[in-house]
Design a protein around this motif. Structure first.
Motif, PDB file in Angstrom:
ATOM      1  N   LEU A 130       0.832  -1.200   0.000  1.00 19.10           N
ATOM      2  CA  LEU A 130       0.000   0.000   0.000  1.00 19.10           C
ATOM      3  C   LEU A 130       0.869   1.253   0.000  1.00 19.10           C
ATOM      4  N   GLN A 131       1.938   1.233   0.768  1.00 21.55           N
ATOM      5  CA  GLN A 131       2.853   2.375   0.796  1.00 21.55           C
ATOM      6  C   GLN A 131       3.521   2.568  -0.560  1.00 21.55           C
ATOM      7  N   ALA A 132       3.889   1.458  -1.198  1.00 20.02           N
ATOM      8  CA  ALA A 132       4.503   1.545  -2.527  1.00 20.02           C
ATOM      9  C   ALA A 132       3.509   2.118  -3.537  1.00 20.02           C
ATOM     10  N   ALA A 133       2.253   1.687  -3.464  1.00 18.72           N
ATOM     11  CA  ALA A 133       1.223   2.217  -4.368  1.00 18.72           C
ATOM     12  C   ALA A 133       1.029   3.715  -4.120  1.00 18.72           C
ATOM     13  N   GLN A 134       1.028   4.122  -2.856  1.00 21.97           N
ATOM     14  CA  GLN A 134       0.877   5.540  -2.535  1.00 21.97           C
ATOM     15  C   GLN A 134       2.066   6.351  -3.044  1.00 21.97           C
ATOM     16  N   ARG A 135       3.233   5.740  -3.044  1.00 25.79           N
ATOM     17  CA  ARG A 135       4.415   6.431  -3.577  1.00 25.79           C
ATOM     18  C   ARG A 135       4.268   6.677  -5.077  1.00 25.79           C
ATOM     19  N   VAL A 136       3.741   5.690  -5.792  1.00 26.37           N
ATOM     20  CA  VAL A 136       3.480   5.863  -7.230  1.00 26.37           C
ATOM     21  C   VAL A 136       2.445   6.970  -7.432  1.00 26.37           C
ATOM     22  N   LEU A 137       1.414   7.015  -6.594  1.00 18.82           N
ATOM     23  CA  LEU A 137       0.393   8.054  -6.704  1.00 18.82           C
ATOM     24  C   LEU A 137       0.991   9.442  -6.461  1.00 18.82           C
ATOM     25  N   ARG A 138       1.902   9.554  -5.502  1.00 22.68           N
ATOM     26  CA  ARG A 138       2.564  10.841  -5.258  1.00 22.68           C
ATOM     27  C   ARG A 138       3.404  11.247  -6.466  1.00 22.68           C
ATOM     28  N   TYR A 139       4.045  10.274  -7.095  1.00 24.89           N
ATOM     29  CA  TYR A 139       4.835  10.526  -8.302  1.00 24.89           C
ATOM     30  C   TYR A 139       3.934  11.055  -9.423  1.00 24.89           C
ATOM     31  N   ILE A 140       2.765  10.434  -9.599  1.00 27.65           N
ATOM     32  CA  ILE A 140       1.811  10.879 -10.622  1.00 27.65           C
ATOM     33  C   ILE A 140       1.314  12.292 -10.296  1.00 27.65           C
ATOM     34  N   LYS A 141       1.047  12.535  -9.033  1.00 30.41           N
ATOM     35  CA  LYS A 141       0.548  13.843  -8.604  1.00 30.41           C
ATOM     36  C   LYS A 141       1.553  14.956  -8.932  1.00 30.41           C
ATOM     37  N   ALA A 142       2.831  14.638  -8.869  1.00 31.71           N
ATOM     38  CA  ALA A 142       3.870  15.630  -9.143  1.00 31.71           C
ATOM     39  C   ALA A 142       3.895  16.051 -10.612  1.00 31.71           C
ATOM     40  N   ALA A 143       3.443  15.194 -11.514  1.00 25.79           N
ATOM     41  CA  ALA A 143       3.437  15.515 -12.947  1.00 25.79           C
ATOM     42  C   ALA A 143       2.274  14.804 -13.622  1.00 25.79           C
ATOM     43  N   PRO A 144       1.015  15.225 -13.351  1.00 28.43           N
ATOM     44  CA  PRO A 144      -0.137  14.499 -13.902  1.00 28.43           C
ATOM     45  C   PRO A 144      -0.260  14.589 -15.420  1.00 28.43           C
ATOM     46  N   GLY A 145       0.324  15.592 -16.043  1.00 30.00           N
ATOM     47  CA  GLY A 145       0.222  15.751 -17.493  1.00 30.00           C
ATOM     48  C   GLY A 145       1.349  15.106 -18.264  1.00 30.00           C
ATOM     49  N   HIS A 146       2.208  14.373 -17.573  1.00 27.06           N
ATOM     50  CA  HIS A 146       3.320  13.692 -18.236  1.00 27.06           C
ATOM     51  C   HIS A 146       2.748  12.632 -19.171  1.00 27.06           C
ATOM     52  N   GLY A 147       3.263  12.527 -20.378  1.00 25.22           N
ATOM     53  CA  GLY A 147       2.749  11.540 -21.322  1.00 25.22           C
ATOM     54  C   GLY A 147       3.748  11.252 -22.421  1.00 25.22           C
ATOM     55  N   LEU A 148       3.257  10.855 -23.563  1.00 20.54           N
ATOM     56  CA  LEU A 148       4.086  10.506 -24.709  1.00 20.54           C
ATOM     57  C   LEU A 148       4.102  11.650 -25.705  1.00 20.54           C
ATOM     58  N   PHE A 149       5.158  11.727 -26.502  1.00 18.08           N
ATOM     59  CA  PHE A 149       5.255  12.742 -27.550  1.00 18.08           C
ATOM     60  C   PHE A 149       5.696  12.068 -28.836  1.00 18.08           C
ATOM     61  N   PHE A 150       4.988  12.361 -29.911  1.00 18.51           N
ATOM     62  CA  PHE A 150       5.298  11.792 -31.210  1.00 18.51           C
ATOM     63  C   PHE A 150       5.703  12.914 -32.148  1.00 18.51           C
ATOM     64  N   PRO A 151       7.005  13.062 -32.429  1.00 19.57           N
ATOM     65  CA  PRO A 151       7.453  14.166 -33.282  1.00 19.57           C
ATOM     66  C   PRO A 151       6.905  14.041 -34.698  1.00 19.57           C
ATOM     67  N   SER A 152       6.596  15.195 -35.289  1.00 20.21           N
ATOM     68  CA  SER A 152       6.044  15.195 -36.647  1.00 20.21           C
ATOM     69  C   SER A 152       7.110  14.914 -37.691  1.00 20.21           C
ATOM     70  N   SER A 153       8.342  15.257 -37.410  1.00 22.84           N
ATOM     71  CA  SER A 153       9.417  14.976 -38.360  1.00 22.84           C
ATOM     72  C   SER A 153      10.417  14.037 -37.697  1.00 22.84           C
ATOM     73  N   SER A 154      10.252  12.763 -37.987  1.00 20.10           N
ATOM     74  CA  SER A 154      11.117  11.750 -37.409  1.00 20.10           C
ATOM     75  C   SER A 154      11.222  10.594 -38.400  1.00 20.10           C
ATOM     76  N   ASP A 155      12.364   9.941 -38.393  1.00 18.45           N
ATOM     77  CA  ASP A 155      12.511   8.791 -39.284  1.00 18.45           C
ATOM     78  C   ASP A 155      11.641   7.639 -38.788  1.00 18.45           C
ATOM     79  N   LEU A 156      11.399   6.674 -39.629  1.00 19.82           N
ATOM     80  CA  LEU A 156      10.574   5.525 -39.263  1.00 19.82           C
ATOM     81  C   LEU A 156      11.437   4.320 -38.907  1.00 19.82           C
ATOM     82  N   LEU A 157      12.588   4.592 -38.322  1.00 16.84           N
ATOM     83  CA  LEU A 157      13.497   3.540 -37.901  1.00 16.84           C
ATOM     84  C   LEU A 157      13.034   2.968 -36.569  1.00 16.84           C
TER      85      LEU A 157
END
Length: 189
Positions: A130-157
């Motif tokens: 439970l403490q470990a899960a709460q630690r992950v939740l605190r991590y998410i809370k610190a940066a809730p908008g963190h996600g993936l980025f797909f550049p428009s100009s990138s090779d397909l390698l």
């Protein structure tokens, strides 16, 4: 197994895809005129509302920029944090939390390892879990908008990296292996 809610049509260099979920339809294309034609056809048979460029769909937030497209689950993550507030060793709440963390890993690969570790203890979580899960939740809370980025100009390698740490798991003494796969400069797995 085909996805019955994804419809694709192409002819030469023209392409259109419709993604349908309940009463939402997302349309993408290779040419803007095709979208206008599709919307016109739908509007003759159904009453539709055009919400403009895609910004939110199935808990995914999409941000378009000249450099590429960013995808995250900020709102879902924040709502998840509000719903979680657990303090006792309730298996149901722990399972719900880990399940939501698993869904959040779609756009948050940075929590994949921790979530996988937490998911191994769904039957009998201890206070340490439970403490470990709460630690992950605190991590998410610190940066809730963190996600993936797909550049428009990138090779397909396609590039893949992996690493192993033999006998590293303190619980089982099994080896720990990790990997990441990139398409161009975009992390995809």
């Amino acid at each position: 197994m085909p996805d019955n809610s994804l419809f694709i049509r192409g002819k030469g260099s023209l392409f259109v895809a419709l993604l349908v979920y309940v009463d939402d339809i997302e349309v993408t294309r290779s040419d803007l005129a095709i979208i206008e034609e599709v919307k016109k056809q739908f509007n003759t048979n159904f009453q539709i509302k055009d919400l403009g460029p895609l910004k939110y769909f199935l808990s995914f937030e999409i941000a378009r920029q000249k450099k590429g497209i960013g995808i995250c689950q900020r709102k879902y993550g924040i709502e998840f944090l509000k719903d979680t507030g657990f303090t006792d060793s309730d298996n149901t709440q722990y399972r719900k939390t880990v399940g939501k963390l698993l869904y959040l890993t779609i756009t948050r690969p940075d929590i994949s390892f921790a979530t996988q570790q937490l998911s191994q203890f769904l039957d009998k979580p201890t206070n340490l879990h439970l403490q470990a899960a709460q630690r992950v939740l605190r991590y998410i809370k610190a940066a809730p908008g963190h996600g993936l980025f797909f550049p428009s100009s990138s090779d397909l390698l396609l590039k893949a990296f992996s690493d192993s740490y033999w006998g590293a798991c303190i619980d089982t003494r099994k080896s720990v292996t990790g990997f990441c796969i990139f398409l161009g400069n975009a992390l995809i797995s």
